[in-house]
Motif scaffolding. Structure first.
Motif, PDB file in Angstrom:
ATOM      1  N   PRO A 219     -42.964  61.238  49.453  1.00  0.00           N
ATOM      2  CA  PRO A 219     -42.979  62.396  48.544  1.00  0.00           C
ATOM      3  C   PRO A 219     -42.384  63.648  49.179  1.00  0.00           C
ATOM      4  CG  PRO A 219     -45.176  61.950  49.388  1.00  0.00           C
ATOM      5  CD  PRO A 219     -44.314  60.806  49.824  1.00  0.00           C
ATOM      6  N   ILE A 220     -42.272  63.660  50.506  1.00  0.00           N
ATOM      7  CA  ILE A 220     -41.679  64.807  51.198  1.00  0.00           C
ATOM      8  C   ILE A 220     -40.169  64.658  51.262  1.00  0.00           C
ATOM      9  CG2 ILE A 220     -41.577  66.059  53.376  1.00  0.00           C
ATOM     10  CD1 ILE A 220     -44.483  65.175  53.878  1.00  0.00           C
ATOM     11  N   ASP A 221     -39.707  63.536  51.787  1.00  0.00           N
ATOM     12  CA  ASP A 221     -38.272  63.352  52.012  1.00  0.00           C
ATOM     13  C   ASP A 221     -37.500  63.018  50.749  1.00  0.00           C
ATOM     14  OD1 ASP A 221     -38.608  63.793  54.741  1.00  0.00           O
ATOM     15  OD2 ASP A 221     -38.999  61.679  55.140  1.00  0.00           O
ATOM     16  N   HIS A 222     -38.172  62.469  49.748  1.00  0.00           N
ATOM     17  CA  HIS A 222     -37.490  62.007  48.539  1.00  0.00           C
ATOM     18  C   HIS A 222     -37.910  62.816  47.316  1.00  0.00           C
ATOM     19  CE1 HIS A 222     -37.680  58.022  50.954  1.00  0.00           C
ATOM     20  NE2 HIS A 222     -36.652  58.763  51.343  1.00  0.00           N
ATOM     21  N   ALA A 223     -38.205  64.097  47.536  1.00  0.00           N
ATOM     22  CA  ALA A 223     -38.637  64.944  46.426  1.00  0.00           C
ATOM     23  C   ALA A 223     -37.513  65.165  45.421  1.00  0.00           C
ATOM     24  CB  ALA A 223     -39.147  66.282  46.956  1.00  0.00           C
ATOM     25  N   TRP A 224     -36.276  65.131  45.884  1.00  0.00           N
ATOM     26  CA  TRP A 224     -35.117  65.306  45.013  1.00  0.00           C
ATOM     27  C   TRP A 224     -34.190  64.112  45.213  1.00  0.00           C
ATOM     28  CZ3 TRP A 224     -33.880  69.933  42.172  1.00  0.00           C
ATOM     29  CH2 TRP A 224     -34.809  70.964  42.325  1.00  0.00           C
ATOM     30  N   LEU A 225     -33.543  63.692  44.126  1.00  0.00           N
ATOM     31  CA  LEU A 225     -32.637  62.553  44.164  1.00  0.00           C
ATOM     32  C   LEU A 225     -31.289  62.971  43.582  1.00  0.00           C
ATOM     33  CD1 LEU A 225     -35.065  59.809  42.770  1.00  0.00           C
ATOM     34  CD2 LEU A 225     -34.775  60.535  45.149  1.00  0.00           C
ATOM     35  N   ARG A 226     -30.230  62.426  44.172  1.00  0.00           N
ATOM     36  CA  ARG A 226     -28.893  62.743  43.663  1.00  0.00           C
ATOM     37  C   ARG A 226     -27.958  61.557  43.888  1.00  0.00           C
ATOM     38  NH1 ARG A 226     -25.822  68.062  45.859  1.00  0.00           N
ATOM     39  NH2 ARG A 226     -25.521  66.822  47.752  1.00  0.00           N
ATOM     40  N   VAL A 227     -27.175  61.236  42.869  1.00  0.00           N
ATOM     41  CA  VAL A 227     -26.068  60.300  43.029  1.00  0.00           C
ATOM     42  C   VAL A 227     -24.796  61.075  42.734  1.00  0.00           C
ATOM     43  CG1 VAL A 227     -26.257  59.445  40.648  1.00  0.00           C
ATOM     44  CG2 VAL A 227     -25.139  58.049  42.400  1.00  0.00           C
ATOM     45  N   ARG A 228     -23.788  60.901  43.608  1.00  0.00           N
ATOM     46  CA  ARG A 228     -22.619  61.768  43.550  1.00  0.00           C
ATOM     47  C   ARG A 228     -21.361  60.945  43.819  1.00  0.00           C
ATOM     48  NH1 ARG A 228     -20.301  65.001  47.768  1.00  0.00           N
ATOM     49  NH2 ARG A 228     -21.970  64.285  49.159  1.00  0.00           N
ATOM     50  N   GLU A 229     -20.311  61.212  43.038  1.00  0.00           N
ATOM     51  CA  GLU A 229     -19.028  60.543  43.253  1.00  0.00           C
ATOM     52  C   GLU A 229     -17.999  61.559  43.717  1.00  0.00           C
ATOM     53  OE1 GLU A 229     -15.283  58.655  43.177  1.00  0.00           O
ATOM     54  OE2 GLU A 229     -15.751  60.462  42.000  1.00  0.00           O
ATOM     55  N   SER A 230     -17.279  61.200  44.777  1.00  0.00           N
ATOM     56  CA  SER A 230     -16.252  62.097  45.303  1.00  0.00           C
ATOM     57  C   SER A 230     -15.234  61.284  46.080  1.00  0.00           C
ATOM     58  CB  SER A 230     -16.886  63.157  46.221  1.00  0.00           C
ATOM     59  OG  SER A 230     -15.906  63.970  46.807  1.00  0.00           O
ATOM     60  N   ALA A 231     -13.965  61.485  45.751  1.00  0.00           N
ATOM     61  CA  ALA A 231     -12.843  60.908  46.511  1.00  0.00           C
ATOM     62  C   ALA A 231     -12.995  59.409  46.719  1.00  0.00           C
ATOM     63  CB  ALA A 231     -12.711  61.626  47.851  1.00  0.00           C
ATOM     64  N   GLY A 232     -13.382  58.703  45.668  1.00  0.00           N
ATOM     65  CA  GLY A 232     -13.449  57.252  45.749  1.00  0.00           C
ATOM     66  C   GLY A 232     -14.692  56.690  46.389  1.00  0.00           C
ATOM     67  N   ALA A 233     -15.706  57.516  46.582  1.00  0.00           N
ATOM     68  CA  ALA A 233     -16.949  57.049  47.194  1.00  0.00           C
ATOM     69  C   ALA A 233     -18.146  57.539  46.402  1.00  0.00           C
ATOM     70  CB  ALA A 233     -17.052  57.518  48.639  1.00  0.00           C
ATOM     71  N   LEU A 234     -19.119  56.653  46.251  1.00  0.00           N
ATOM     72  CA  LEU A 234     -20.407  57.010  45.666  1.00  0.00           C
ATOM     73  C   LEU A 234     -21.393  57.276  46.788  1.00  0.00           C
ATOM     74  CD1 LEU A 234     -20.984  54.463  42.747  1.00  0.00           C
ATOM     75  CD2 LEU A 234     -20.909  56.950  42.532  1.00  0.00           C
ATOM     76  N   ARG A 235     -22.235  58.292  46.582  1.00  0.00           N
ATOM     77  CA  ARG A 235     -23.251  58.604  47.578  1.00  0.00           C
ATOM     78  C   ARG A 235     -24.600  58.769  46.898  1.00  0.00           C
ATOM     79  NH1 ARG A 235     -18.543  60.888  49.250  1.00  0.00           N
ATOM     80  NH2 ARG A 235     -18.016  60.649  51.469  1.00  0.00           N
ATOM     81  N   TRP A 236     -25.591  58.075  47.443  1.00  0.00           N
ATOM     82  CA  TRP A 236     -26.972  58.274  47.020  1.00  0.00           C
ATOM     83  C   TRP A 236     -27.606  59.200  48.052  1.00  0.00           C
ATOM     84  CZ3 TRP A 236     -24.199  54.060  45.936  1.00  0.00           C
ATOM     85  CH2 TRP A 236     -24.387  53.391  44.717  1.00  0.00           C
ATOM     86  N   GLU A 237     -28.169  60.312  47.591  1.00  0.00           N
ATOM     87  CA  GLU A 237     -28.691  61.326  48.498  1.00  0.00           C
ATOM     88  C   GLU A 237     -30.099  61.729  48.099  1.00  0.00           C
ATOM     89  OE1 GLU A 237     -24.500  63.619  49.494  1.00  0.00           O
ATOM     90  OE2 GLU A 237     -25.439  63.900  47.531  1.00  0.00           O
ATOM     91  N   THR A 238     -30.877  62.137  49.091  1.00  0.00           N
ATOM     92  CA  THR A 238     -32.222  62.646  48.834  1.00  0.00           C
ATOM     93  C   THR A 238     -32.374  63.994  49.537  1.00  0.00           C
ATOM     94  OG1 THR A 238     -33.234  61.598  50.780  1.00  0.00           O
ATOM     95  CG2 THR A 238     -33.133  60.294  48.748  1.00  0.00           C
ATOM     96  N   SER A 239     -33.367  64.748  49.075  1.00  0.00           N
ATOM     97  CA  SER A 239     -33.584  66.079  49.629  1.00  0.00           C
ATOM     98  C   SER A 239     -35.054  66.432  49.581  1.00  0.00           C
ATOM     99  CB  SER A 239     -32.773  67.118  48.845  1.00  0.00           C
ATOM    100  OG  SER A 239     -33.038  68.431  49.293  1.00  0.00           O
ATOM    101  N   ARG A 240     -35.467  67.247  50.537  1.00  0.00           N
ATOM    102  CA  ARG A 240     -36.831  67.773  50.534  1.00  0.00           C
ATOM    103  C   ARG A 240     -36.975  68.994  49.641  1.00  0.00           C
ATOM    104  NH1 ARG A 240     -37.949  67.676  57.090  1.00  0.00           N
ATOM    105  NH2 ARG A 240     -38.141  65.410  57.309  1.00  0.00           N
ATOM    106  N   ASP A 241     -35.859  69.724  49.443  1.00  0.00           N
ATOM    107  CA  ASP A 241     -35.955  71.005  48.755  1.00  0.00           C
ATOM    108  C   ASP A 241     -34.886  71.225  47.689  1.00  0.00           C
ATOM    109  OD1 ASP A 241     -33.740  71.287  50.353  1.00  0.00           O
ATOM    110  OD2 ASP A 241     -34.533  72.934  51.562  1.00  0.00           O
TER     111      ASP A 241
END
Length: 815
Positions: A219-241
């Motif tokens: 619940p601390i490290d994965h409070a925020w979720l993001r999937v992002r596409e840029s320059a031919g790559a997909l990125r799954w990202e998480t954030s505390r804040d």
């Protein structure tokens, strides 16, 4: 704009990575708003502790300290961690029929489902309490689903996972954030299972991804979720804040992402078990932190029967200002190096010497051998930079006198047995064939002794069997140490190396691993080889790897010179470590050597302020983390227009509060500069003295050379002998400004250009540096008043530059 106010109930501020944050944004009175102050009034003032005030609704008594019925009990208390941010919600712009997915934004604050954004809300899903609430009921699929008008290519989908559901007896359950292609079962995103406690990062075809990444949900490290596409790559990202993101998975962009229109589906389902729900918030919000600190108090107020709490909070400087005075730098170094036992031996008197490692080891006690001899406390000066006293041992002979012994017990023995043995000590003496320190097992089947050989060099002796004779091995490069001067030794069994006075002198020591070492002997060994002279600052370690010895060897610099000559950025980081801070952001690359600060007697922050003053630098508390920022003076040299964080037109300012200042508030034309152990030197600006009179200032700084102190004095006089007219306040209503995000990015040390100034101004535009600010956040309003200084104050000479080559007119020599 959405407001994000979170409190870390029960959290410990010095361990920010362990804090679980609770959103209390809806309690904030936006009529009264939030007020935040940070930084300094001008560049010649110290940055002050940042503050934040707000009024919170307490009608349910949840914020009443001591209220056992509060969901936050018993953690409604002083010094609770708090952070404040604003979240900018995107709006759809541009011509359709499709739009970048990052323009799908919703803060759910009106508690009404926006059907234009979410035309399909199913399975009993609602917008409740400022969040999208999706139930997990057995056999029911529920969710929020967008229209199919979005493009993920070159864009993103993010959301705050505000609440996760419980398993509640289900055999399977999931709460997901999906981007759906036009083909059923082809999708990508995040899925959380309350049954397994796993967060799954998937790109599925036919509802399957054999390469999906699963993370234990935090619940601390994965409070925020993001999937992002840029320059031919997909990125799954998480954030505390929602501000600082960590990439958890990358994948080459699937073809459908770049060719298809997508929709978003926040869905949930379960098989069996009791109903629960997941909550999502702040879809695609851009988060900008405004404050990070500690609540000072929770004072409960009543107006009639209505209850509120008006809190004030202070940033990291509050805690730093309350820290005790530092001990000598050597003591701080050993204390932060993980010693199992540490005996400075700096007591003023007595027959014992205490351990200050914090591990509660027994004291060293004085033991008598034969008759006669003395062991006097505080009889000689200790290691040069400590400013402390040390004992003096004067035995009658090598077998008659006094020394120190202690049984460190099973915990120390077990640690050394599991890992390795290492030790450090400071010593001074004149006699050969003496022992500095030794350790042994309880029955002496394991022994190791460090001492001085018959030829006056260091040696190490050992045995690892009962009744065995000590095997001696000389330490190369250590003759000449019996000069009655302080020396520092480090032995590390983990690397089989030996250091003398910070230099590795022997890397071929052949001593076997030792077990059960617990009996410590200092200044002698087993009633013989009594030391004649002084020993201090004895540390015992159990290194877990081969790097410890080299790190411990750096303590020589602390005791000998107070680390004189290390650069300012390294010193700031070192002092922050003494204050318990693991995070210091260093800005700029111009960092001069600074003088030693070996003696104790000042808090860590006061020591950092000395470095800041010496370097004409800037030190402040971060607004997004429990940490410090240190900015070198070089950052301010000749800021280019490209470095401006924002350009503001005069017409966009709160014009009733804009003023051009030209007074003697900053004027300095005579400086007396002094440094530790150096000359006191005077620099003057004769033209300024003639025109304005004498404006004197003393400058006591940590320069390592007289020329460095002289340069610092010249730097001050050249900047302030005739200060430029300047805008000292730049107020702007940021919320309605088209460059809102850029304005929010302005930080202490940022450059801003104000254009379109009235005809009466000395120039049509002026560049200023941000020194601090006051901001007030209310409903549909975000007023920021920047405290500023003239950027040209720090312009320096640059050969051939049309703006910066006129020495003495527009610039000065940098130092």
């Amino acid at each position: 704009m959405a407001l994000l106010v979170e409190v870390g109930w029960g959290g410990v501020v010095q361990y920010p990575w362990s804090i679980t944050w609770t959103d209390i944004s809806r309690r904030v009175s936006m009529t009264e708003g939030i007020s935040i102050t940070r930084g300094a009034a001008d560049e010649r003032s110290e940055t002050q502790p940042g503050s934040c005030t707000m009024t919170l609704d307490n009608q349910d008594g949840a914020l009443t300290p001591g209220n056992a019925s509060s969901p936050f009990y018993p953690f409604v208390r002083r010094n609770a961690p708090i952070r404040v941010a604003v979240a900018i919600i995107p709006t759809r712009t541009g011509a359709g029929p499709t739009w970048p997915l990052g323009q799908l934004g919703d803060d759910f604050d009106d508690d009404r489902i926006g059907t234009a954004l979410w035309p399909s809300v199913y399975g009993g899903s609602t917008e409740t309490g400022g969040r999208a609430r999706v139930p997990l009921a057995s056999g029911v699929v529920a969710g929020f689903q967008s229209a199919r008008v979005w493009r993920l290519a070159g864009s993103q989908l993010s959301a705050k996972l505000a609440r996760v559901p419980a398993a509640n007896g289900s055999s399977s359950a999931s709460a997901s954030m999906w981007v759906l292609s036009t083909t059923a079962g082809t999708r990508l995103g995040f899925s959380y299972s309350p049954v397994t406690g796993q967060l799954r990062l998937a790109s599925e075809t036919a509802y399957f991804d054999g390469a999906a990444v699963s993370l234990p949900y935090s619940p601390i490290d994965h409070a925020w979720l993001r999937v992002r596409e840029s320059a031919g790559a997909l990125r799954w990202e998480t954030s505390r804040d929602g501000f600082i993101w960590t990439t958890r998975r990358t994948l080459a962009t699937p073809v459908w992402v770049t060719s298809q229109t997508v929709l978003v589906d926040f869905s949930a389902t379960r098989t069996g078990g009791a109903t629960d729900y997941v909550e999502w918030d702040l879809v695609n919000a851009t988060v900008r932190p405004r404050f990070w600190g500690m609540v000072n108090e929770f004072p409960v107020d009543w107006q009639g029967l209505h209850s509120s709490v008006t809190i004030s909070a202070t940033d990291l400087f509050k805690r730093l200002n309350r820290l005790p005075e530092l001990r000598p730098m050597l003591t701080e170094e050993v204390s932060t190096s993980g010693a199992l036992a540490y005996y400075p031996l700096t007591e003023a008197s007595g027959t014992s010497a205490g351990d200050i490692s914090g591990r509660g080891q027994p004291p060293l006690v004085r033991a008598q051998v034969g008759s006669g001899g003395t062991l006097a406390m505080a009889a000689v000066d200790g290691p040069p930079a400590t400013g402390e006293q040390a004992p003096l041992a004067t035995p009658v002979s090598a077998t008659a006198g006094k020394y120190w012994v202690a049984n460190l017990g099973a915990d120390v023995a077990n640690a050394i047995s599991t890992y390795y043995f290492a030790a450090e000590a400071w010593f001074k003496g004149t006699e050969v064939t003496r022992a500095i320190l030794g350790m042994s097992s309880w029955n002496y089947d394991q022994q190791i002794v460090i001492g001085v050989s018959s030829i006056g060099g260091l040696m190490i002796e050992w045995t690892d069997w009962i009744g065995g004779s000590l095997i001696a091995e000389g330490i190369s490069g250590t003759t000449g140490i019996l000069d009655d001067q302080w020396h520092h030794l480090v032995y590390d069994r983990g690397s089989n190396r030996f250091w003398l006075d910070g230099v590795m002198v022997d890397s071929t020591i052949d001593v076997p691993h030792m077990y059960d070492l617990r009996r410590l002997h200092v200044g002698g060994y087993r009633s013989s080889r009594l030391w004649s002279g002084s020993i201090a600052h004895v540390g015992i370690y159990a290194p877990t790897d081969s790097t410890w010895g080299a790190n411990i060897a750096t303590h020589y610099g602390a005791g000998a010179t107070g680390h004189e000559g290390e650069t300012a950025d390294a010193r700031i980081t070192r002092l922050a470590k003494y204050a318990g801070l693991s995070s210091v952001s260093i800005w700029g690359d111009l960092h001069d050597p600074v003088a030693g600060q070996g003696a104790g007697g000042q808090p860590a922050l006061a020591r950092m302020r000395e470095v800041e003053k010496t370097e004409s630098a800037r030190l402040w508390a971060e607004r997004d983390w429990y940490g410090l920022a240190y900015q070198s003076r070089g950052i301010r040299y000749n800021p280019s227009p490209a470095s401006d964080v924002v350009v503001l037109d005069y017409a966009d300012l709160e014009t009733s509060r804009v003023q051009l200042a030209d007074d003697d508030q900053k004027l300095v034309n005579i400086v007396d500069a002094a440094r530790p152990g150096g000359a006191t030197q005077r620099v003057t600006a004769p033209e300024s003295v003639l025109a304005f009179g004498q404006y004197e200032e003393s400058l006591d700084i940590l320069k390592t050379t007289d020329s460095g102190a002289l340069a610092a004095a010249y730097w001050m006089v050249s900047r302030y002998g005739n200060p430029l007219p300047e805008l000292r306040e730049v107020p702007v209503e940021a919320y309605t400004h088209p460059r809102y995000l850029d304005i929010l990015d302005a930080e202490i040390g940022s450059a801003i250009t104000v254009t379109g100034l009235p005809a009466q101004a000395p120039a049509a535009s002026m560049r200023v540096m941000v020194e601090g600010y006051v901001e007030n956040i209310r409903s549909n309003s975000h007023l920021i008043q920047f405290h500023t200084s003239a950027a040209a104050t720090d312009s320096v000479w640059k050969l051939g530059d049309p703006d910066y080559s006129r020495l003495g007119i527009t610039t000065r020599i940098a130092y």
